[in-house]
Design a protein around this motif. Structure first.
Motif, PDB file in Angstrom:
ATOM      1  N   GLY A   8       0.776  -1.227   0.000  1.00 23.62           N
ATOM      2  CA  GLY A   8       0.000   0.000   0.000  1.00 23.62           C
ATOM      3  C   GLY A   8       0.808   1.277   0.000  1.00 23.62           C
ATOM      4  O   GLY A   8       0.241   2.376  -0.092  1.00 23.62           O
ATOM      5  N   SER A  17      -3.994  11.111   1.443  1.00 25.08           N
ATOM      6  CA  SER A  17      -4.204   9.937   2.280  1.00 25.08           C
ATOM      7  C   SER A  17      -3.615   8.691   1.651  1.00 25.08           C
ATOM      8  O   SER A  17      -3.426   8.612   0.435  1.00 25.08           O
ATOM      9  N   ARG A  19      -3.446   4.187   2.582  1.00 25.19           N
ATOM     10  CA  ARG A  19      -3.824   3.079   3.453  1.00 25.19           C
ATOM     11  C   ARG A  19      -2.823   1.942   3.293  1.00 25.19           C
ATOM     12  O   ARG A  19      -2.674   1.392   2.201  1.00 25.19           O
ATOM     13  N   SER A  21      -1.370  -1.882   4.344  1.00 26.69           N
ATOM     14  CA  SER A  21      -1.860  -3.177   4.781  1.00 26.69           C
ATOM     15  C   SER A  21      -0.693  -4.064   5.172  1.00 26.69           C
ATOM     16  O   SER A  21       0.406  -3.931   4.641  1.00 26.69           O
ATOM     17  N   TYR A  78      -4.004  -2.885   9.353  1.00 27.91           N
ATOM     18  CA  TYR A  78      -4.076  -1.709   8.493  1.00 27.91           C
ATOM     19  C   TYR A  78      -3.590  -0.450   9.202  1.00 27.91           C
ATOM     20  O   TYR A  78      -3.626  -0.346  10.427  1.00 27.91           O
ATOM     21  N   GLN A  80      -4.461   3.509   8.306  1.00 28.68           N
ATOM     22  CA  GLN A  80      -5.064   4.530   7.471  1.00 28.68           C
ATOM     23  C   GLN A  80      -4.398   5.854   7.817  1.00 28.68           C
ATOM     24  O   GLN A  80      -4.477   6.305   8.954  1.00 28.68           O
ATOM     25  N   THR A  82      -4.036   9.907   6.994  1.00 28.20           N
ATOM     26  CA  THR A  82      -4.666  11.068   6.381  1.00 28.20           C
ATOM     27  C   THR A  82      -3.866  12.308   6.739  1.00 28.20           C
ATOM     28  O   THR A  82      -3.034  12.294   7.635  1.00 28.20           O
TER      29      THR A  82
END
Length: 126
Positions: A8, A17, A19, A21, A78, A80, A82
């Protein structure tokens, strides 16, 4: 030792952003202590976020911007990210402490993690 593979990563503009993995080779209990770490050129590897038994912990530098989560059915962790900043640029690694719950002041202590992935590069352009 559980095998971990990150994916990712990539290049993104500041404010964007991404994400990440981390796929595990075997079952990883939700109570296991698992985390994300990063290392930029010329700097030491540092903890970013960790999760264990439904609880999470974040480094001050990413609080409010990053979210760590896991999907037990997919054995995947994960991250995430931002509102990315140029200072977030680094090689990101996922890690695990099999059969161990995160506790005390060791949530992001590198020496406590026994399994590591190979990393995925994140580059944020200003």
């Amino acid at each position: 030792q559980v095998q971990l593979v990150e994916s990712g990563g990539g290049s993104v503009q500041a404010g964007g952003s991404l994400r990440l993995s981390c796929a595990a080779s075997e079952y990883t209990s939700s109570w296991w202590c698992m985390g994300w770490f990063r290392q930029a050129p010329g700097k030491e590897r540092e903890g970013v976020a960790a999760i264990s038994a439904g609880y999470t912990y974040y480094a001050d530098s990413v609080k409010g911007r990053f979210t760590i989560s896991r999907d037990g059915l997919k054995n995947t962790l994960y991250l995430q990210m931002t509102s990315l900043k140029s200072e977030d640029s680094a090689m990101y690694y996922c890690a695990a402490r099999p059969n161990t719950i995160c506790r005390g002041d060791s949530w992001l202590r590198l020496s406590d993690y026994k399994s590591w992935g190979q990393g995925t590069q994140v580059t944020v352009s200003s």
